[in-house]
Design a protein around this motif. Structure first.
Motif, PDB file in Angstrom:
ATOM      1  N   ASN A   5      -3.997  -0.085 -11.479  1.00 25.45           N
ATOM      2  CA  ASN A   5      -3.806   1.134 -10.696  1.00 25.45           C
ATOM      3  C   ASN A   5      -4.871   1.294  -9.620  1.00 25.45           C
ATOM      4  OD1 ASN A   5      -1.527   1.921 -12.065  1.00 25.45           O
ATOM      5  ND2 ASN A   5      -2.639   3.197 -13.545  1.00 25.45           N
ATOM      6  N   LEU A   6      -6.045   0.723  -9.873  1.00 24.69           N
ATOM      7  CA  LEU A   6      -7.133   0.863  -8.911  1.00 24.69           C
ATOM      8  C   LEU A   6      -6.884   0.088  -7.636  1.00 24.69           C
ATOM      9  CD1 LEU A   6     -10.259   0.634 -11.262  1.00 24.69           C
ATOM     10  CD2 LEU A   6      -9.280   2.680 -10.225  1.00 24.69           C
ATOM     11  N   THR A   7      -5.937  -0.812  -7.614  1.00 22.78           N
ATOM     12  CA  THR A   7      -5.688  -1.635  -6.433  1.00 22.78           C
ATOM     13  C   THR A   7      -4.331  -1.339  -5.795  1.00 22.78           C
ATOM     14  OG1 THR A   7      -4.774  -3.409  -7.821  1.00 22.78           O
ATOM     15  CG2 THR A   7      -7.137  -3.478  -7.354  1.00 22.78           C
ATOM     16  N   VAL A   8      -3.704  -0.226  -6.206  1.00 23.77           N
ATOM     17  CA  VAL A   8      -2.360   0.076  -5.718  1.00 23.77           C
ATOM     18  C   VAL A   8      -2.367   0.400  -4.221  1.00 23.77           C
ATOM     19  CG1 VAL A   8      -0.489   1.769  -5.824  1.00 23.77           C
ATOM     20  CG2 VAL A   8      -1.415   0.803  -7.924  1.00 23.77           C
ATOM     21  N   VAL A   9      -3.292   1.259  -3.786  1.00 25.49           N
ATOM     22  CA  VAL A   9      -3.274   1.758  -2.406  1.00 25.49           C
ATOM     23  C   VAL A   9      -3.820   0.704  -1.459  1.00 25.49           C
ATOM     24  CG1 VAL A   9      -4.158   3.507  -0.832  1.00 25.49           C
ATOM     25  CG2 VAL A   9      -3.470   4.148  -3.137  1.00 25.49           C
ATOM     26  N   THR A  10      -2.944   0.170  -0.622  1.00 22.60           N
ATOM     27  CA  THR A  10      -3.350  -0.810   0.390  1.00 22.60           C
ATOM     28  C   THR A  10      -3.107  -0.302   1.805  1.00 22.60           C
ATOM     29  OG1 THR A  10      -1.175  -1.877   0.285  1.00 22.60           O
ATOM     30  CG2 THR A  10      -2.920  -2.759  -1.136  1.00 22.60           C
TER      31      THR A  10
END
Length: 313
Positions: A5-10
């Motif tokens: 979840n920590l890498t979802v926002v790109t």
């Protein structure tokens, strides 16, 4: 699951102005015209300073450097803003968002340093006129200009590197016209204490040290001018500083309004308008101020137009 979840926002969603379609089209046309005139006006000043021998002086060299910075600022902001207005918002990748802020912050930092250098140039011209040509040599002016560019871009790069390492895992909507450091830090899931500390240690001196230099320079200038016995001499001395003072006033008023004055309770629309003043309309109005209030540039424009028309005859 938590790590993924920590890498979802790109990418982020820039909202821009949430207004009717017709008003967005009007703003699109307005900013497009402003962008064209600002770019052409600043390019004209750069061309005139480069080609006209009468403008081969330190003051006009620094004005041309200011025009380069204005072109960089408005090109960094307006094309993206036009896309936002046309599509009622825009998605932008995290790295593109940080890159946009880097060039904006570096250009504005450069202008802070350059305006201080320009005030020093006016100080030497008025307070030490006999030594002006020996102090403000072309080589020295070039060194000052390069130093301003290097200091600005390297200083902003320090906390941009930290910002690029942030993790964005929550909301990805930025209710603004551009990518700025404040909304970026608000959306971060990582600890931003170090970045806030770097901004305080590096960012504030980038504004307040040049501001102090400008105030000190003009204090000496005012004292020197008031000692001139004739009113004509005083008026002539002040006239050489008037354009610079107007540009400094507009620039610092907008910068301080956005980044220094507390924003609590301020409508988000007001923040967007203030941002437009220093990112869009300041680059637009700077060449107008220098061309209308400067006889040398006005004369260079007239001579260029005369030569151009004469060639067609």
């Amino acid at each position: 699951m938590q790590e993924s979840n920590l890498t979802v926002v790109t990418e982020f969603l820039l909202l821009g102005f949430q207004i009717s379609k017709h008003f967005r089209i009007f703003l699109f046309c307005l900013f497009f015209v402003v962008y064209c005139f600002a770019s052409c006006g600043n390019l004209l000043i750069i061309a005139l300073v480069s080609t006209s021998k009468n403008l081969h002086t330190p003051m006009y060299f620094f004005i041309s450097q200011l025009s380069i910075s204005d072109i960089l600022v408005i090109t960094d902001i307006v094309p993206n803003l036009l896309h936002i207005l046309l599509n009622n918002g825009r998605t932008i990748t995290v790295i593109d968002c940080i890159t946009q802020f880097y060039f904006l912050g570096s250009s504005e930092g450069f202008q802070c340093f350059l305006l201080a250098v320009m005030s020093y140039d006016r100080y030497v011209a008025i307070c030490n006129p006999l030594r002006y040509s020996t102090i403000m040599t072309s080589g020295y002016c070039l060194i000052l200009s390069i130093a301003c560019w290097v200091f600005a871009f390297s200083s902003v790069l320090i906390f941009i590197i930290k910002t690029a390492k942030l993790v964005f895992c929550g909301p990805n909507t930025i209710d603004h016209l551009l990518c700025d450091i404040v909304p970026l830090l608000e959306l971060a899931c990582s600890d931003t204490f170090i970045i806030h500390l770097e901004i305080f240690i590096i960012g504030f001196p980038m504004v307040f040290i040049p501001t102090t230099a400008i105030i000190i320079s003009y204090t000496y200038i005012v004292v020197t001018v008031l000692r001139i016995p004739s009113s004509t001499g005083r008026q002539k001395a002040f006239s050489t500083c008037s354009s610079h003072l107007i540009v400094v006033s507009i620039f610092y008023w907008t910068i301080f309004s956005v980044y220094v004055v507390p924003t609590k309770g301020r409508p988000i629309t007001m923040s967007k308008i203030l941002t437009l003043l220093y990112t869009v309309f300041t680059p637009f109005i700077n060449p107008i101020i220098y061309s209308l209030r400067n006889k040398d540039i006005s004369k260079a424009i007239q001579d260029t137009m005369y030569k151009a028309s004469f060639r067609h005859l």
